[in-house]
Structures are given as structure tokens and as C-alpha cells.
Design an enzyme around this catalytic site. Structure first.
Site, PDB file in Angstrom:
ATOM      1  CB  SER A 147      -1.365  -9.457  -1.113  1.00  0.00           C
ATOM      2  OG  SER A 147      -1.679  -8.476  -1.787  1.00  0.00           O
ATOM      3  CG  ASP A 187      -3.766  -1.898   1.368  1.00  0.00           C
ATOM      4  OD1 ASP A 187      -3.103  -1.306  -0.057  1.00  0.00           O
ATOM      5  OD2 ASP A 187      -3.376  -3.137   1.073  1.00  0.00           O
ATOM      6  CG  HIS A 206      -0.904  -3.800  -1.010  1.00  0.00           C
ATOM      7  ND1 HIS A 206      -1.660  -4.012  -0.507  1.00  0.00           N
ATOM      8  CD2 HIS A 206      -0.380  -4.694  -1.985  1.00  0.00           C
ATOM      9  CE1 HIS A 206      -2.290  -5.602  -0.855  1.00  0.00           C
ATOM     10  NE2 HIS A 206      -1.511  -4.984  -1.838  1.00  0.00           N
TER      11      HIS A 206
END
Length: 728
Positions: free
Chosen positions: A576, A662, A697
Site C-alpha cells: 500500500s 481494490d 485491498h
């Protein structure tokens, strides 16, 4: 005869981006068309290429997956937690992806000793009230947003995501019959909250940028068409969340970002009540509010940064806040816990009828500290506040650990914490409340079992790496005890460094598979995280963001200089915002790394932040700055954006791992990045893109799929580091 796999080549479609007198030509922006058959075919081709390039790693992946699976006690359970007239707990069974949620009636209301649950053996009166495996059976992806029950345990509200895009569906279940109620609410954000009677539920809805901005009240048993809109937050820079007060009488509503917020209270005992604004966003105060009932008086505890960046705790009341003139400086009442430069007080405290539990970080370590109600009374009555560092903590002996409150029923005689460290599996303790005498020792209820491993074979140490500007970066070094800092070791350096998120000590079974192969695993606690307080975070955001990247490189260099890594056998990993870190260091110092795994990487950050219509982008301005309005921010972000700073060089082997659905970091960012990297790659190492076509995600859902994902990532790194074989 074998053939070398050929990577997919995406077509080029020039797209101009014009800001602050600069034009950027993006040839791969067309890959953002998620519903395009051509885009989906390209992603599938990338997956096929990745599979072909990494085919030789398959035995290593399978070995690591088998090790994770073997060491994990698959048929397991949680420690029952008491709520109302029931003990609630979960079970996992071998071969099942998800937990099963169970409960048994409380047999002795005066006892808080949890029932002894054994794997595979039901308790008398045990009921399964939510079988996640059954719910997930017909879906390729399944994730719970939350489970909420009323005080009597007769109604369950739950939300589920069946695609990975974090668009949840809210449902209700009659727990006396086990049947779902007819009402269904689509496109809910996160989990619901039931007020104690179970008559009303509260839930959030997100806007087109996937920002939770509307709060609704639903009356259970009625049509969602009749739901009452309680609040709408139009400021695109505010994210809204909610929780029940400790005594479950009020809903605390938070709307904010990383720099300031506003707070409202809603009386959930009154179906006609409206949210009451306590502190508005115009005050530019970062704070959290917790109601407190003390000697019959309704008060408020406010954690805030008015006295300094590491927070203080004050005592006031709702009327004292709402009666202040808007033009006057904001008064937060009397200070309970003083601001300290070396102690970071967490934004939220836990209120019980017996004492206040405070979470604070001292010298990177987060633990629980106890604030007595007598001290609160003394301050209320005119006494002086005290420093958090003077409060009694819980008696744990390891140097590096994490301890956090997991449950604290308001009137219970105990509260519950989870304790873990880098080499200690999670332990659940019940801690008796302080009765004024000598504090009772925590009661160990359970330590997460691990199969066939002697954890004394591993260790974790802390070293400090000098940054280019002289800052000292904490680095955690984990290794097998047989490994010595002799300059020959394969080394993996992990980092994150954003949003004030700290990489706290946490046990990981999967990590042992790397340590067993002689790999040293290091966590670089770089600036942008919160390990050393608010100043550590602020020194790694906005116009100081590059500190995050140079800290990581400095940590790598220091580990090599200490002998923890062979300079030719170093890899990096992050996800991320940590994927942004991976992209930045790949451009800045590609020669230092043999391989990089970037998980759901935020590598086209400038393009995303320039588009306020993209999910979450406007909310990110408080983290990165606003490049739309501020040319200095634009130029600064452009100077480090991984996608825009790819250059002609010899890149290491790079794996970008993402998910099609995501909503936080869109798949298009790594898809574009990989194309540019390949264009400019002057070395022989492959650059691959692996897309989970049914995930979000966090990747695919289900624990076995999660283990497979982790085994894939670790095998990629171990392969390129030449660390295939376990040490004897």
C-alpha cells in the site's frame, strides 16, 4: 527446448495531464478502464506471464505454504468474551477458510471466569449464530464488515462484501429463530452498530469517492426506505466513523482526517434524537471524545493536541463545550494527563466503571496504562494533572512488545488485553480492575498455539540506523539464533512509513519460514510512521515525505555495515503506502536490492491525488499535500512519484501484487508502473504483475488463500536471494 516467456506489452495511448504549467504524457492511463475487455485480457496475460516466469519457484511456494499450514493450529478457538447473558467466541476448523461464531448462555451471572472451550468439542448449550463458511460458500470473495448484537443477544446486524470492493450489504438476523429478517440495505460502508435494545441500527453510506459521509438510523423490522438520515458531511476532506460509548448510551460520531476533526454525540436511547456537535472542524483540533459517568455527573474525556503534538487528556462536559462562543478560544476544561515530548498518548481511551485505560507509546512500545477514577476526581475538584508516564502499566518483561485492550465491558470486574511480541504468539489476559489494594496480576487465558516449533530458536533485536540528516531510525532485526552478523546473510527489509501507522511487534508464523532459510528479516521504522510520536510522523509527510525513502535506504545500508546482510543478497518488501516506498527506493537506489515485492502499491500517487473524484483522493491531501492548488506540493510529489521517476537503469527483480477490486489503491497503478519499468529496465531481472481477479485491498479472502499469497511473496524474495533451503 524451453522458450523464454515474453511479457505482455500494453499499447500506448497518449493522455495529457496539465498542471501548474507542466505537461505529463501518460501512455498507459487507458488501463484504468476496469470494465474493458481489453484491460481484463491484458491483466490475465500479465498473470500468465508471471506464472511462467516464476514457475521454478512453485516448489518453494508449496513448501512455505505447507510450513505455514503445518505450524498453524487449524482447528482452534478464541477465548469466550461475555456480553450480556452470553459468552461469545469463535471456532476455526481444519479445511475451512473462515471462522464460525458461537455462543453459550452465562450460567453464573456473578462469575467472569470464561468457560473452557476445547477444539472440536461443543459446550453444553453451544449455538452457532453465524457460520462464515456457509455464508461464503457461493461467493468467490467474502469479507465481513462487522457483527453487532443487542444487549439481550436476540438480534444480529452484519454487513458482508462479496466482491472485494468494500461495498457492503447490511442484513439482520433474528437469533432466536436463526432466520434473516426481510430488510436488506445495499452499498453500506463498513459495519453496523446496534443500540442496546436492538430496535435501531446505525450505518454509514459512502459517496462516489468512497468516503463515508452519510449516517442513517434504521428501525429493525421496517423497510430501508423509511431509514432516517441523521447526518451528512459535505466536506470532502473529512472521513466519518462512529462507535458506542462505553456505557452504550451515546453514539460518538467522528468526522476528520490526520490533522483535525469534529465530533458529535447522539443519544441512542431516544429514537428522535439528533446529533449534537461538540467540537467543529473549524477549530482545527485533532481530538477524540469519550463520555464518562462519574458520581452521577455526565462528563467527557477529550484526548487532544491543543497542548502539544503527542496529546493530552482533558475533562469537561458537553454543555461546557456547546455553550462556548464560536469566536472565543476553545476551552477543553481541566487537564488530566499532561503533554509529554517523549510519550505519545493514543487518541482514544477506554472507559469502565472502575478505571480509565489509557493506550500510550513510550520509546516505540505501545502498552496499556491505568488512570484511577480517584485521580480523575482530584483533577475535577481542582487538583493538578499528571504525566502519562507516571501511571502504572501492566507488568510485562520483554523489551519489545505490543499490548492493547481488546474488550472492557463497562461493569465487569476485569478487562481483557492481547499481548504479543516479535517472537511471542498472541496471549489473551484478563486483568482484574484495581480495587485500591495491591493490583492483581493479569490472568493468562490463552496463548495462541504453534505446532512443532521452538520459538527459542529465534530472536529479535533493536538497532538504530543513522539517517542522512542525523536522525536515528529504529530498526528491528529478526533472525534464527544460528545466524551471525558475518556479512554473508540474505536480508529482507520491510517498511511502511505513512499515516502515523506504527510497525509494532507482532508475531508471524509465516515469517519463520524465511528465518529458517537463514534470511534476516528487518523492519525499518522509518519516518512517516508513529513509532516515536507525532513528530516522527510529521517528519515523513507532505513536503518531508522523502525522509521516508532515504530512511529506508539508510537502514538498509546500516544493516549491511553491521554484517546482517550480504550487499549482493538484499531484498525489500512493503504494501500500500509501503508499496509507494518500494517504488521510490527502486528508483533511488536500485543497485542496493536484488528483489522487491510491492503489495497493492501506491506507485502512481500523483495521478491519483490530482483527481478528487477517485476513491479517497481528497482525503489524502492532509497526508501528501494538495497538488491541485499548491504548485510546490505538485513539484515535490512529482519529484518522487515512482511511476513518473522510472529511469534507464538496471532494476532488481520486482513483483507488483494487486487486486482487481481494490478501492484503496486501484489495480491500474501497478499495472501502469510495471509497463514503464519494463520499458526502462536495462538489467536481466524480470518485472512481473500478479493480479488477484476476485480480491480487494487485502488480497483474496479466506485464511488458506491468505497463506498462499504470503507464501508466493516470500518465495519470490527467497528465490532471488538464493535462500531456497531450510537450515538444519
Amino acid at each position: 527446448m524451453t522458450t523464454t516467456p515474453v511479457p505482455p506489452i500494453a499499447k500506448k495511448v497518449p493522455t495529457e495531464r496539465n498542471h501548474h504549467g507542466e505537461t505529463f504524457i501518460d501512455h498507459y492511463e487507458w488501463l484504468r478502464q476496469k470494465e474493458s475487455a481489453e484491460v481484463l485480457e491484458h491483466l490475465r496475460a500479465e498473470n500468465a506471464y508471471t506464472e511462467a516466469v516464476t514457475a521454478a519457484q512453485a516448489p518453494l511456494r508449496e513448501a512455505i505454504f505447507s510450513e505455514i499450514k503445518h505450524r498453524t493450529v487449524e482447528t482452534d478457538l478464541s477465548v469466550p468474551a461475555r456480553r450480556g447473558a452470553w459468552w461469545y467466541f469463535s471456532r476455526t476448523s481444519e479445511g475451512q477458510q473462515y471462522p464460525v461464531y458461537c455462543r453459550v448462555p452465562v450460567s453464573d451471572p456473578s462469575s467472569w471466569e470464561p468457560p473452557q472451550v476445547e477444539p472440536g468439542k461443543p459446550l453444553p448449550g453451544e449455538v452457532t449464530y453465524f457460520d462464515t463458511n456457509a455464508e461464503a460458500e457461493t461467493h468467490p470473495f467474502y469479507s465481513l464488515g462487522g457483527l453487532s448484537t443487542d444487549r439481550e443477544g436476540s438480534v444480529l446486524a452484519y454487513s458482508e462484501d462479496t466482491s472485494g470492493d468494500e461495498h457492503y450489504t447490511l442484513r439482520f438476523r433474528d437469533l432466536t429463530t436463526g432466520e434473516n429478517l426481510p430488510e436488506v440495505i445495499d452499498n453500506v460502508h463498513g459495519g453496523p452498530i446496534l443500540e442496546p435494545t436492538g430496535r435501531r441500527a446505525y450505518y454509514m453510506v459512502a459517496d462516489s469517492a468512497w468516503r463515508p459521509y452519510r449516517l442513517y438510523q434504521h428501525t429493525v423490522g421496517t423497510s430501508p426506505d423509511q431509514d432516517r438520515l441523521l447526518l451528512e458531511i459535505t466536506d470532502e476532506q473529512l472521513w466519518t466513523g462512529m462507535w458506542l460509548s462505553a456505557d452504550r448510551l451515546e453514539l460518538v460520531i467522528y468526522s476528520g482526517n490526520s490533522e483535525y476533526n469534529e465530533t458529535r454525540l447522539l443519544d441512542v436511547t431516544d429514537p428522535e434524537a439528533e446529533p449534537v456537535l461538540l467540537i467543529g472542524a473549524d477549530r482545527r483540533l485533532l481530538h477524540a471524545v469519550e463520555p464518562l459517568e462519574l458520581d452521577g455527573e455526565r462528563l467527557l474525556l477529550i484526548t487532544h493536541n491543543q497542548h502539544g503534538p503527542n496529546n493530552a487528556l482533558s475533562l469537561t462536559s458537553a454543555s461546557a463545550l456547546t455553550n462556548q462562543p464560536a469566536e472565543a478560544p476553545l476551552s477543553l476544561g481541566r487537564t488530566l494527563l499532561l503533554h509529554e515530548d517523549t510519550v505519545k498518548l493514543d487518541e482514544s481511551v477506554t472507559v469502565t466503571a472502575s478505571e480509565i485505560l489509557v493506550s500510550a507509546r513510550i520509546n516505540t512500545v505501545e502498552s496499556v496504562y491505568r488512570l484511577s477514577l480517584d485521580t480523575v476526581r482530584e483533577v475535577r475538584d481542582g487538583g493538578q494533572g499528571v504525566p502519562t508516564s507516571s501511571l502504572p502499566g501492566l507488568p510485562f518483561e520483554e523489551e519489545l512488545f505490543t499490548c492493547a485492550v481488546t474488550s472492557a465491558e463497562y461493569d465487569a470486574p476485569v478487562f481483557r488485553v492481547v499481548y504479543t511480541s516479535w517472537m511471542t504468539p498472541p496471549r489473551i489476559y484478563d486483568v482484574p480492575h484495581d480495587d485500591g489494594a495491591s493490583p492483581a496480576a493479569p490472568i493468562l487465558r490463552r496463548e495462541t498455539p504453534v505446532n512443532d516449533v521452538d520459538l527459542q530458536d529465534y530472536c529479535a533485536v533493536r538497532v538504530w540506523a543513522p539517517a542522512p540528516d542525523g536522525a536515528q531510525i529504529p530498526v528491528t532485526v529478526m533472525h534464527h539464533r544460528s545466524v551471525r552478523p558475518d556479512g554473508t546473510n540474505p536480508l529482507v527489509v520491510y517498511g511502511y512509513g505513512s499515516y502515523e501507522v506504527s510497525m509494532d511487534p507482532q508475531f508471524g508464523i509465516a515469517r519463520l519460514s524465511l528465518l529458517d532459510r537463514g534470511i534476516v528479516f528487518a523492519v525499518a521504522h522509518v519516518r512517516g510512521g508513529g513509532e516515536l510520536g507525532r513528530a516522527w510522523y510529521e517528519a515523513g509527510k507532505k513536503l518531508q515525505k522523502v525522509n521516508t525513502f532515504t530512511d529506508f535506504i539508510a537502514a538498509t545500508d546500516h544493516l549491511v555495515s553491521l554484517g546482517w546482510g550480504d550487499p549482493e543478497r538484499v531484498a525489500a518488501m512493503g504494501g500500500s503506502a509501503g508499496g509507494l516506498l518500494m517504488g521510490a527506493v527502486a528508483n533511488m537506489a536500485p543497485e542496493k536490492y536484488r528483489a522487491i515485492v510491492a503489495q497493492v502499491p501506491f506507485v502512481d500517487n500523483l495521478t491519483s491525488i490530482l483527481d478528487p473524484d477517485l476513491p479517497l483522493s481528497a482525503l489524502e491531501w492532509e497526508e501528501w499535500g494538495n497538488p491541485i492548488e499548491d504548485p510546490e506540493v505538485y513539484r515535490y510529489m512529482k519529484s518522487y512519484s515512482p511511476y513518473e521517476n522510472v529511469r534507464e537503469t538496471e532494476y532488481p527483480a520486482i513483483a507488483a501484487v494487486t487486486s482487481l477490486h481494490d478501492t484503496r489503491v486501484l489495480y491500474v497503478e501497478p499495472a501502469k508502473w510495471v509497463q514503464r519499468l519494463r520499458e526502462h529496465q536495462r538489467g536481466e531481472s524480470p518485472i512481473v504483475l500478479k493480479t488477484e481477479m476476485d480480491g480487494g485491498h487485502g488480497g483474496a479472502s479466506g485464511r488458506y488463500e491468505e497463506w498462499k499469497d504470503r507464501a508466493w511473496d516470500y518465495a519470490f524474495l527467497a528465490w532471488w536471494l538464493g535462500a531456497h533451503v531450510k537450515r538444519s
